[in-house]
Scaffold this motif. Structure first.
Motif, PDB file in Angstrom:
ATOM      1  N   LEU A  33       0.931  -1.487   0.375  1.00 15.97           N
ATOM      2  CA  LEU A  33      -0.135  -0.135  -0.235  1.00 15.97           C
ATOM      3  C   LEU A  33       0.673   0.766   0.637  1.00 15.97           C
ATOM      4  O   LEU A  33       0.619   2.049  -0.482  1.00 15.97           O
ATOM      5  CB  LEU A  33      -1.346   0.014   1.135  1.00 15.97           C
ATOM      6  CG  LEU A  33      -2.024  -1.374   0.954  1.00 15.97           C
ATOM      7  CD1 LEU A  33      -3.000  -0.910   2.027  1.00 15.97           C
ATOM      8  CD2 LEU A  33      -3.038  -0.574  -0.207  1.00 15.97           C
ATOM      9  N   VAL A  34       2.000   1.314   0.626  1.00 18.64           N
ATOM     10  CA  VAL A  34       3.369   1.885   0.398  1.00 18.64           C
ATOM     11  C   VAL A  34       3.369   2.329  -0.773  1.00 18.64           C
ATOM     12  O   VAL A  34       3.546   3.609  -0.897  1.00 18.64           O
ATOM     13  CB  VAL A  34       4.004   2.050   1.517  1.00 18.64           C
ATOM     14  CG1 VAL A  34       4.993   3.003   1.507  1.00 18.64           C
ATOM     15  CG2 VAL A  34       3.364   2.252   3.155  1.00 18.64           C
ATOM     16  N   GLU A  35       3.726   1.730  -1.383  1.00 22.28           N
ATOM     17  CA  GLU A  35       4.471   1.566  -3.295  1.00 22.28           C
ATOM     18  C   GLU A  35       3.681   1.837  -3.708  1.00 22.28           C
ATOM     19  O   GLU A  35       4.113   1.867  -4.645  1.00 22.28           O
ATOM     20  CB  GLU A  35       5.417   0.400  -3.259  1.00 22.28           C
ATOM     21  CG  GLU A  35       5.970   0.265  -1.848  1.00 22.28           C
ATOM     22  CD  GLU A  35       7.331   1.701  -2.272  1.00 22.28           C
ATOM     23  OE1 GLU A  35       8.297   2.307  -3.465  1.00 22.28           O
ATOM     24  OE2 GLU A  35       8.285   2.074  -1.139  1.00 22.28           O
ATOM     25  N   ALA A  36       2.101   1.750  -3.836  1.00 13.44           N
ATOM     26  CA  ALA A  36       1.202   1.594  -4.426  1.00 13.44           C
ATOM     27  C   ALA A  36       1.696   3.172  -4.973  1.00 13.44           C
ATOM     28  O   ALA A  36       1.377   4.451  -4.421  1.00 13.44           O
ATOM     29  CB  ALA A  36      -0.040   1.221  -4.118  1.00 13.44           C
ATOM     30  N   ASP A  37       0.753   3.462  -6.528  1.00 15.56           N
ATOM     31  CA  ASP A  37       0.076   4.533  -7.067  1.00 15.56           C
ATOM     32  C   ASP A  37      -0.832   5.101  -6.778  1.00 15.56           C
ATOM     33  O   ASP A  37      -1.920   4.666  -6.314  1.00 15.56           O
ATOM     34  CB  ASP A  37       0.318   5.095  -8.638  1.00 15.56           C
ATOM     35  CG  ASP A  37       1.696   3.993  -9.061  1.00 15.56           C
ATOM     36  OD1 ASP A  37       2.505   5.085  -8.610  1.00 15.56           O
ATOM     37  OD2 ASP A  37       1.456   3.760 -10.335  1.00 15.56           O
ATOM     38  N   PRO A  38      -0.941   6.485  -5.923  1.00 18.47           N
ATOM     39  CA  PRO A  38      -1.892   7.227  -5.504  1.00 18.47           C
ATOM     40  C   PRO A  38      -3.172   7.082  -6.896  1.00 18.47           C
ATOM     41  O   PRO A  38      -2.624   7.218  -8.067  1.00 18.47           O
ATOM     42  CB  PRO A  38      -1.653   8.320  -5.103  1.00 18.47           C
ATOM     43  CG  PRO A  38       0.215   9.015  -5.784  1.00 18.47           C
ATOM     44  CD  PRO A  38       0.292   7.537  -6.243  1.00 18.47           C
ATOM     45  N   GLY A  39      -4.445   7.179  -6.132  1.00 17.54           N
ATOM     46  CA  GLY A  39      -5.301   7.175  -7.026  1.00 17.54           C
ATOM     47  C   GLY A  39      -6.121   5.328  -7.828  1.00 17.54           C
ATOM     48  O   GLY A  39      -5.893   4.566  -6.579  1.00 17.54           O
ATOM     49  N   THR A  40      -5.849   5.317  -8.774  1.00 14.74           N
ATOM     50  CA  THR A  40      -7.016   3.774  -9.154  1.00 14.74           C
ATOM     51  C   THR A  40      -6.158   2.789  -8.243  1.00 14.74           C
ATOM     52  O   THR A  40      -6.918   2.187  -7.474  1.00 14.74           O
ATOM     53  CB  THR A  40      -7.133   4.098 -10.865  1.00 14.74           C
ATOM     54  OG1 THR A  40      -7.545   4.861 -11.204  1.00 14.74           O
ATOM     55  CG2 THR A  40      -7.983   2.786 -10.665  1.00 14.74           C
ATOM     56  N   GLN A  41      -5.445   2.616  -8.543  1.00 21.54           N
ATOM     57  CA  GLN A  41      -4.590   1.351  -8.134  1.00 21.54           C
ATOM     58  C   GLN A  41      -4.363   1.747  -6.220  1.00 21.54           C
ATOM     59  O   GLN A  41      -4.751   0.303  -5.772  1.00 21.54           O
ATOM     60  CB  GLN A  41      -2.759   1.326  -8.562  1.00 21.54           C
ATOM     61  CG  GLN A  41      -1.842   0.302  -7.792  1.00 21.54           C
ATOM     62  CD  GLN A  41      -1.025   0.181  -8.524  1.00 21.54           C
ATOM     63  OE1 GLN A  41      -0.169   1.280  -8.210  1.00 21.54           O
ATOM     64  NE2 GLN A  41       0.294  -1.150  -7.954  1.00 21.54           N
ATOM     65  N   LEU A  42      -4.359   2.087  -5.853  1.00 17.80           N
ATOM     66  CA  LEU A  42      -4.079   2.303  -4.471  1.00 17.80           C
ATOM     67  C   LEU A  42      -5.514   1.749  -4.138  1.00 17.80           C
ATOM     68  O   LEU A  42      -5.959   1.511  -3.054  1.00 17.80           O
ATOM     69  CB  LEU A  42      -3.950   3.684  -3.785  1.00 17.80           C
ATOM     70  CG  LEU A  42      -3.703   4.193  -2.812  1.00 17.80           C
ATOM     71  CD1 LEU A  42      -3.048   2.593  -1.520  1.00 17.80           C
ATOM     72  CD2 LEU A  42      -3.313   5.090  -2.291  1.00 17.80           C
ATOM     73  N   SER A  43      -6.591   2.521  -4.904  1.00 22.10           N
ATOM     74  CA  SER A  43      -8.025   1.972  -4.417  1.00 22.10           C
ATOM     75  C   SER A  43      -8.270   0.646  -4.302  1.00 22.10           C
ATOM     76  O   SER A  43      -9.431  -0.273  -3.586  1.00 22.10           O
ATOM     77  CB  SER A  43      -8.803   2.685  -4.866  1.00 22.10           C
ATOM     78  OG  SER A  43      -9.217   3.140  -6.376  1.00 22.10           O
ATOM     79  N   ARG A  44      -7.866   0.013  -5.863  1.00 20.17           N
ATOM     80  CA  ARG A  44      -8.021  -1.171  -6.208  1.00 20.17           C
ATOM     81  C   ARG A  44      -7.636  -2.198  -4.731  1.00 20.17           C
ATOM     82  O   ARG A  44      -7.651  -3.094  -4.309  1.00 20.17           O
ATOM     83  CB  ARG A  44      -7.643  -1.482  -7.272  1.00 20.17           C
ATOM     84  CG  ARG A  44      -8.828  -1.053  -8.816  1.00 20.17           C
ATOM     85  CD  ARG A  44      -7.265  -1.146  -9.330  1.00 20.17           C
ATOM     86  NE  ARG A  44      -7.576  -3.020 -10.472  1.00 20.17           N
ATOM     87  CZ  ARG A  44      -6.640  -2.969 -11.172  1.00 20.17           C
ATOM     88  NH1 ARG A  44      -6.099  -2.445 -11.637  1.00 20.17           N
ATOM     89  NH2 ARG A  44      -6.763  -4.748 -11.161  1.00 20.17           N
ATOM     90  N   LEU A  45      -6.259  -1.493  -4.344  1.00 20.94           N
ATOM     91  CA  LEU A  45      -5.697  -2.490  -3.379  1.00 20.94           C
ATOM     92  C   LEU A  45      -6.385  -2.845  -2.309  1.00 20.94           C
ATOM     93  O   LEU A  45      -6.737  -3.544  -2.009  1.00 20.94           O
ATOM     94  CB  LEU A  45      -4.264  -1.914  -3.655  1.00 20.94           C
ATOM     95  CG  LEU A  45      -2.932  -2.406  -4.576  1.00 20.94           C
ATOM     96  CD1 LEU A  45      -2.023  -1.527  -4.024  1.00 20.94           C
ATOM     97  CD2 LEU A  45      -3.320  -3.810  -4.341  1.00 20.94           C
ATOM     98  N   ILE A  46      -6.492  -1.385  -2.046  1.00 14.10           N
ATOM     99  CA  ILE A  46      -7.220  -1.410  -0.879  1.00 14.10           C
ATOM    100  C   ILE A  46      -8.561  -2.097  -1.228  1.00 14.10           C
ATOM    101  O   ILE A  46      -9.233  -2.456   0.060  1.00 14.10           O
ATOM    102  CB  ILE A  46      -8.014   0.168  -0.051  1.00 14.10           C
ATOM    103  CG1 ILE A  46      -6.517   0.753   0.125  1.00 14.10           C
ATOM    104  CG2 ILE A  46      -8.762   0.183   1.603  1.00 14.10           C
ATOM    105  CD1 ILE A  46      -5.970   2.847   0.725  1.00 14.10           C
ATOM    106  N   LEU A  47      -8.853  -2.019  -1.857  1.00 12.36           N
ATOM    107  CA  LEU A  47     -10.621  -2.015  -2.015  1.00 12.36           C
ATOM    108  C   LEU A  47     -10.462  -4.437  -1.948  1.00 12.36           C
ATOM    109  O   LEU A  47     -11.101  -5.647  -1.091  1.00 12.36           O
ATOM    110  CB  LEU A  47     -10.993  -2.708  -2.939  1.00 12.36           C
ATOM    111  CG  LEU A  47     -12.435  -3.243  -3.588  1.00 12.36           C
ATOM    112  CD1 LEU A  47     -13.520  -2.803  -2.524  1.00 12.36           C
ATOM    113  CD2 LEU A  47     -12.942  -2.912  -4.941  1.00 12.36           C
TER     114      LEU A  47
END
Length: 100
Positions: A52-66
């Motif tokens: 989660l720290v290394e994820a790109d903010p935006g779409t990728q981060l929301s997909r990972l959190i989901l």
């Protein structure tokens, strides 16, 4: 060249054999039993936090959190790692289709 291969083989064997010998002696200790039950969850927590720290903010981060949330909820409901892994993977993949 053969000497290097023999040294690598000896080190590999020692790294696999010696921990098993040490673990056999301490198998009945309560603190190690507790540690062995907490270790997988702790490692997964570290991996998820790093992802989660290394994820790109935006779409990728929301997909990972989901996907992480779905995995945790399914694991709490089913107590089955494989099902929760597959549910998280499916949530991540489907969110990629919907969010992109």
């Amino acid at each position: 060249m053969i000497a290097a291969i023999l040294v690598c083989a000896a080190v590999t064997f020692a790294l696999r054999f010696l921990p098993m010998q040490v673990a056999h002696r301490y198998r009945d200790r309560e603190d190690l039993k507790e540690f062995s039950t907490l270790l997988p969850a702790g490692l997964m927590l570290i991996l998820v936090a790093y992802t989660l720290v290394e994820a790109d903010p935006g779409t990728q981060l929301s997909r990972l959190i989901l996907a992480a949330a779905v995995s945790v909820l399914v694991n709490l409901a089913s107590k089955n790692f494989l099902i929760s892994f597959l549910a998280g993977f499916a949530a991540y993949s489907l969110a990629g289709l919907v969010l992109s």
